[in-house]
Design a protein around this motif. Structure first.
Motif, PDB file in Angstrom:
ATOM      1  N   THR A  35       0.819  -1.245  -0.040  1.00  0.00           N
ATOM      2  CA  THR A  35       0.198   0.097   0.007  1.00  0.00           C
ATOM      3  C   THR A  35       1.005   1.469   0.004  1.00  0.00           C
ATOM      4  O   THR A  35       2.003   1.123   0.539  1.00  0.00           O
ATOM      5  CB  THR A  35      -1.131   0.024   1.212  1.00  0.00           C
ATOM      6  OG1 THR A  35      -0.252  -0.056   2.378  1.00  0.00           O
ATOM      7  CG2 THR A  35      -2.079  -1.241   1.127  1.00  0.00           C
ATOM      8  N   PRO A  37       0.861   5.895   0.262  1.00  0.00           N
ATOM      9  CA  PRO A  37       0.178   6.985   0.840  1.00  0.00           C
ATOM     10  C   PRO A  37      -0.749   7.692  -0.114  1.00  0.00           C
ATOM     11  O   PRO A  37      -0.668   7.262  -1.403  1.00  0.00           O
ATOM     12  CB  PRO A  37       1.222   7.878   1.336  1.00  0.00           C
ATOM     13  CG  PRO A  37       2.591   7.746   0.474  1.00  0.00           C
ATOM     14  CD  PRO A  37       2.296   6.134   0.311  1.00  0.00           C
ATOM     15  N   CYS A  38      -1.673   8.480   0.322  1.00  0.00           N
ATOM     16  CA  CYS A  38      -2.579   9.099  -0.515  1.00  0.00           C
ATOM     17  C   CYS A  38      -1.998   9.979  -1.716  1.00  0.00           C
ATOM     18  O   CYS A  38      -2.543  10.205  -2.528  1.00  0.00           O
ATOM     19  CB  CYS A  38      -3.372   9.973   0.219  1.00  0.00           C
ATOM     20  SG  CYS A  38      -2.766  11.573   0.839  1.00  0.00           S
ATOM     21  N   SER A  39      -0.521  10.444  -1.303  1.00  0.00           N
ATOM     22  CA  SER A  39       0.043  11.217  -2.341  1.00  0.00           C
ATOM     23  C   SER A  39       0.372  10.657  -3.822  1.00  0.00           C
ATOM     24  O   SER A  39       0.657  11.141  -4.639  1.00  0.00           O
ATOM     25  CB  SER A  39       1.090  12.090  -1.783  1.00  0.00           C
ATOM     26  OG  SER A  39       2.003  11.005  -1.321  1.00  0.00           O
ATOM     27  N   ARG A  46      -8.887   8.984  -3.455  1.00  0.00           N
ATOM     28  CA  ARG A  46      -8.361   9.674  -2.156  1.00  0.00           C
ATOM     29  C   ARG A  46      -9.719   9.827  -1.429  1.00  0.00           C
ATOM     30  O   ARG A  46     -10.710  10.365  -1.823  1.00  0.00           O
ATOM     31  CB  ARG A  46      -7.660  10.978  -2.318  1.00  0.00           C
ATOM     32  CG  ARG A  46      -6.283  10.893  -3.023  1.00  0.00           C
ATOM     33  CD  ARG A  46      -5.709  12.209  -2.935  1.00  0.00           C
ATOM     34  NE  ARG A  46      -4.487  12.054  -3.874  1.00  0.00           N
ATOM     35  CZ  ARG A  46      -3.582  13.071  -4.269  1.00  0.00           C
ATOM     36  NH1 ARG A  46      -3.930  14.358  -3.580  1.00  0.00           N
ATOM     37  NH2 ARG A  46      -2.871  13.018  -5.190  1.00  0.00           N
ATOM     38  N   GLU A  47      -9.694   9.424  -0.032  1.00  0.00           N
ATOM     39  CA  GLU A  47     -10.619   9.654   0.719  1.00  0.00           C
ATOM     40  C   GLU A  47     -10.505  10.689   1.877  1.00  0.00           C
ATOM     41  O   GLU A  47      -9.251  10.780   2.304  1.00  0.00           O
ATOM     42  CB  GLU A  47     -11.130   8.501   1.553  1.00  0.00           C
ATOM     43  CG  GLU A  47     -11.725   7.265   0.609  1.00  0.00           C
ATOM     44  CD  GLU A  47     -13.079   7.655  -0.122  1.00  0.00           C
ATOM     45  OE1 GLU A  47     -13.826   8.532   0.537  1.00  0.00           O
ATOM     46  OE2 GLU A  47     -13.485   7.201  -0.937  1.00  0.00           O
ATOM     47  N   LEU A  51      -4.932   8.913   5.157  1.00  0.00           N
ATOM     48  CA  LEU A  51      -3.703   9.281   4.519  1.00  0.00           C
ATOM     49  C   LEU A  51      -3.003   8.294   4.161  1.00  0.00           C
ATOM     50  O   LEU A  51      -2.103   8.573   2.865  1.00  0.00           O
ATOM     51  CB  LEU A  51      -2.872  10.073   5.928  1.00  0.00           C
ATOM     52  CG  LEU A  51      -3.418  11.253   6.398  1.00  0.00           C
ATOM     53  CD1 LEU A  51      -2.829  11.836   7.492  1.00  0.00           C
ATOM     54  CD2 LEU A  51      -4.059  12.249   5.274  1.00  0.00           C
ATOM     55  N   THR A  52      -3.287   7.012   4.629  1.00  0.00           N
ATOM     56  CA  THR A  52      -2.430   5.677   4.020  1.00  0.00           C
ATOM     57  C   THR A  52      -3.404   4.642   3.662  1.00  0.00           C
ATOM     58  O   THR A  52      -4.616   4.641   3.986  1.00  0.00           O
ATOM     59  CB  THR A  52      -1.375   5.568   5.237  1.00  0.00           C
ATOM     60  OG1 THR A  52      -1.954   5.132   6.048  1.00  0.00           O
ATOM     61  CG2 THR A  52      -0.328   6.553   5.418  1.00  0.00           C
ATOM     62  N   TYR A  54      -3.527   2.964   0.651  1.00  0.00           N
ATOM     63  CA  TYR A  54      -4.171   3.061  -0.654  1.00  0.00           C
ATOM     64  C   TYR A  54      -3.411   1.791  -1.670  1.00  0.00           C
ATOM     65  O   TYR A  54      -2.191   1.494  -1.248  1.00  0.00           O
ATOM     66  CB  TYR A  54      -4.151   4.302  -1.339  1.00  0.00           C
ATOM     67  CG  TYR A  54      -4.824   5.359  -0.592  1.00  0.00           C
ATOM     68  CD1 TYR A  54      -6.244   5.391  -0.930  1.00  0.00           C
ATOM     69  CD2 TYR A  54      -4.250   6.243   0.242  1.00  0.00           C
ATOM     70  CE1 TYR A  54      -6.993   6.528  -0.543  1.00  0.00           C
ATOM     71  CE2 TYR A  54      -5.248   7.156   0.975  1.00  0.00           C
ATOM     72  CZ  TYR A  54      -6.668   7.230   0.425  1.00  0.00           C
ATOM     73  OH  TYR A  54      -7.493   8.160   1.066  1.00  0.00           O
ATOM     74  N   ASN A  73      -6.855   0.106   3.336  1.00  0.00           N
ATOM     75  CA  ASN A  73      -8.016   1.008   4.017  1.00  0.00           C
ATOM     76  C   ASN A  73      -9.220   0.501   3.425  1.00  0.00           C
ATOM     77  O   ASN A  73     -10.210   1.082   3.949  1.00  0.00           O
ATOM     78  CB  ASN A  73      -7.617   2.400   3.639  1.00  0.00           C
ATOM     79  CG  ASN A  73      -7.369   2.892   2.259  1.00  0.00           C
ATOM     80  OD1 ASN A  73      -7.955   2.171   1.352  1.00  0.00           O
ATOM     81  ND2 ASN A  73      -6.672   3.841   2.074  1.00  0.00           N
ATOM     82  N   SER A 132     -10.127   0.285  -7.052  1.00  0.00           N
ATOM     83  CA  SER A 132      -8.916   0.806  -7.179  1.00  0.00           C
ATOM     84  C   SER A 132      -8.069   0.481  -8.519  1.00  0.00           C
ATOM     85  O   SER A 132      -7.093   1.158  -8.812  1.00  0.00           O
ATOM     86  CB  SER A 132      -8.075   0.670  -6.094  1.00  0.00           C
ATOM     87  OG  SER A 132      -8.423   0.924  -4.754  1.00  0.00           O
ATOM     88  N   ASP A 273      -7.121   5.092   9.212  1.00  0.00           N
ATOM     89  CA  ASP A 273      -6.935   4.475   7.882  1.00  0.00           C
ATOM     90  C   ASP A 273      -7.008   3.071   7.856  1.00  0.00           C
ATOM     91  O   ASP A 273      -7.748   2.806   6.589  1.00  0.00           O
ATOM     92  CB  ASP A 273      -5.348   4.674   7.464  1.00  0.00           C
ATOM     93  CG  ASP A 273      -4.857   6.483   7.267  1.00  0.00           C
ATOM     94  OD1 ASP A 273      -5.762   7.211   7.487  1.00  0.00           O
ATOM     95  OD2 ASP A 273      -3.629   6.865   7.376  1.00  0.00           O
TER      96      ASP A 273
END
Length: 420
Positions: A35, A37-39, A46-47, A51-52, A54, A73, A132, A273
Motif C-alpha cells: 500500500t 500513501p494518498c499522495s 483519495r478519501e 492518509l495511508t 491505498y 484501507n 482501485s 486509515d
C-alpha cells in the motif's frame, strides 16, 4: 537372474528425466503491491482524512482479488459485507425448519428480500475490492453498488408490504401507492447517486451529498411507513417482531449518521486509515440492520402468512378455495346471530372465508381432535375482543352446524371464547 534385473534397471534409470516441481506447478501469480500513501494515487481514489493504506492503481485484476487478504484501507469495508452474506444465509437456513418454510406464493416476498439483500452485499463488496484498478473500474463498480442499493430498497418494500403492513395502512392513500412509489424512488435513488458520482469531482461539494441523501431519505421514509404505522398501532407484548423492527430502524439511523459525516476520522486524521473509518461503521450497522430486518420478517411471516394469501389469493395453483361459491349472506347470517359482529366484520370475514384454501388450513393443524384450526380474526385486522372464528374444511366432530352442503363441500364455522 537378479543380476540381469539390476543391470536392466541401471540402464533404464539414467534415461528417465529427473522429476522437477516446476514441471507440474504453475508459476505463482504476482502478489499485490504494498500500500501507498494518498499522495501516490490519483485524487479520484483519495478519501478525506485517510492518509495511508491505498492500493496502487493499474495492477493486474488478480492483485485486487488477492488484496482481499491484504491490509489496506478498504479491507474492513469489503469484509463487513462479505461476511454478512453467509450470516444471512445461515440465519435463513436455521429458520427453515421451525417456520415450516415452503416455496409458494406466500413465501415469495421473503425470498425476494433475501435475494435483494445478497445482491447489495455482493455488489458493495465487489465495489470496494476492485474500484482501485482504474478510473473506469472505479465508476463502473460503484454504479453497480448503487444498483444493488436500489434492488435492496425495493426488496425491503416487498417484505414490509406483504408481511408487516396493517390492513388500515394498506387501505390508505400511502398504502395504495406504496409499491409503484417504492419502485420509482428506488430508480430515482440509483439515478441520483450515479449522477452525483459522475458529475462532482473531489473535493466533493455539499451538493453531491445532498444529491445522494435526499432521494435515499425519501425512499426510506416510504419504505419504513408500514413499519412505523404498525409500531404505533400494534401491541408490542403480543408481537415480538416489533422489537426487531425497532432495532432495524435504530441501526439504519446510525447508518445515515456515519454515511453522511466522515467521523471519527475527521477528528483523528491518519489514525483511522485501516480501522475505525466512518464508512466501515456504516457498513457494520447496515449489516446489522439487514439481519434485524430478516428476523422481523421471519416472525411476521409466521404470524401473518395468511395476509399474503389474502392479497395474492390461494397459495396453491389452480382453483382450490375452501368454498368459492359460499353465499355471503349465509356467512353474514351466521355471524350476526352467533357472534353479533358488525357489518364491517361480516364483510371482512365473508371475503376471507371465500379465499382460504384447504392446503393453507392444513398448515395450521393443531393438537386438537378437530381436523384443522384457522387463525383468529385479529390477525386480519378485524377487531373481535372475545369471539374467535374457526373454519373447518370438512364436517368436524366438534361441531354440527346448520350450514348446508354447497358445491360438494361442507362449510362449518365455530365461535368460541378464550380459545386463542
Amino acid at each position: 537372474m537378479s543380476g540381469d534385473l539390476l543391470q536392466r534397471l541401471s540402464t533404464f534409470i539414467p534415461s528417465v528425466k529427473p522429476f522437477q516441481l516446476s514441471d507440474i506447478v504453475v508459476p505463482s501469480l504476482p502478489l499485490p503491491s504494498p500500500t501507498v500513501p494518498c499522495s501516490e494515487v490519483p485524487i479520484l481514489f483519495r478519501e478525506p482524512y485517510i492518509l495511508t493504506g491505498y492500493r496502487p492503481v493499474q495492477q493486474k485484476w488478480h492483485c485486487y482479488l488477492l488484496s482481499l487478504f491484504q491490509k489496506h484501507n478498504e479491507s474492513i469495508n469489503v469484509w463487513t459485507h462479505l461476511l454478512a452474506a453467509p450470516v444471512l444465509l445461515l440465519h435463513w437456513r436455521a429458520n427453515l425448519g421451525p417456520l415450516g418454510y415452503t416455496l409458494d406464493v406466500a413465501s415469495l416476498p421473503l425470498l425476494v428480500f433475501l435475494v435483494s439483500s445478497l445482491t447489495y452485499l455482493f455488489l458493495s463488496a465487489a465495489a470496494h475490492l476492485f474500484q482501485s484498478h482504474s478510473e473506469h473500474a472505479h465508476y463502473f463498480f460503484f454504479f453497480m453498488d448503487y444498483v444493488g442499493v436500489a434492488v435492496y430498497q425495493y426488496g425491503c418494500c416487498i417484505g414490509h408490504y406483504f408481511y408487516t403492513s396493517q390492513p388500515a395502512w394498506r387501505d390508505s392513500l400511502v398504502g395504495s401507492l406504496f409499491l409503484p412509489g417504492a419502485a420509482f424512488f428506488s430508480c430515482l435513488t440509483c439515478a441520483c447517486c450515479c449522477f452525483a458520482k459522475s458529475r462532482f469531482q473531489r473535493p466533493y461539494p455539499v451538493g453531491r451529498k445532498a444529491c445522494q441523501l435526499i432521494p435515499t431519505s425519501l425512499a426510506y421514509l416510504l419504505d419504513i411507513s408500514p413499519v412505523v404505522h404498525r409500531l404505533f398501532t400494534a401491541s408490542w407484548a403480543e408481537e415480538r417482531s416489533l422489537l426487531f423492527h425497532a432495532l432495524q430502524i435504530a441501526s439504519f439511523l446510525l447508518c445515515a449518521v456515519f454515511f453522511s459525516c466522515p467521523i471519527p476520522e475527521r477528528f483523528f486524521p491518519g489514525r483511522c486509515d485501516f480501522v475505525g473509518q466512518g464508512h466501515q461503521i456504516f457498513h457494520l450497522f447496515l449489516s446489522l440492520c439487514t439481519l434485524f430486518q430478516q428476523e422481523a420478517l421471519f416472525q411476521d411471516y409466521v404470524r401473518r402468512r395468511d395476509t399474503v394469501v389474502e392479497i395474492f389469493g390461494s397459495v396453491t395453483p389452480g382453483p382450490s378455495p375452501l368454498h368459492t361459491n359460499a353465499p355471503t349472506s349465509e356467512v353474514q347470517l351466521f355471524l350476526s346471530h352467533s357472534l353479533g359482529c358488525s357489518r364491517e366484520t361480516e364483510k371482512e370475514v365473508a371475503f376471507f372465508y371465500t379465499t382460504v384454501s384447504c392446503d393453507l388450513l392444513k398448515q395450521y393443524n393443531a393438537a386438537l381432535q378437530c381436523p384443522v384450526r384457522m387463525t383468529s380474526l385479529r390477525k386480519h385486522g378485524v377487531r373481535v375482543q372475545e369471539n374467535i372464528l374457526f373454519i373447518f374444511p370438512a364436517p368436524s366432530p366438534c361441531l354440527r352446524g346448520k350450514h348446508g352442503r354447497q358445491g360438494g363441500r361442507y362449510m362449518h364455522a365455530c365461535a368460541t371464547k378464550g380459545c386463542y
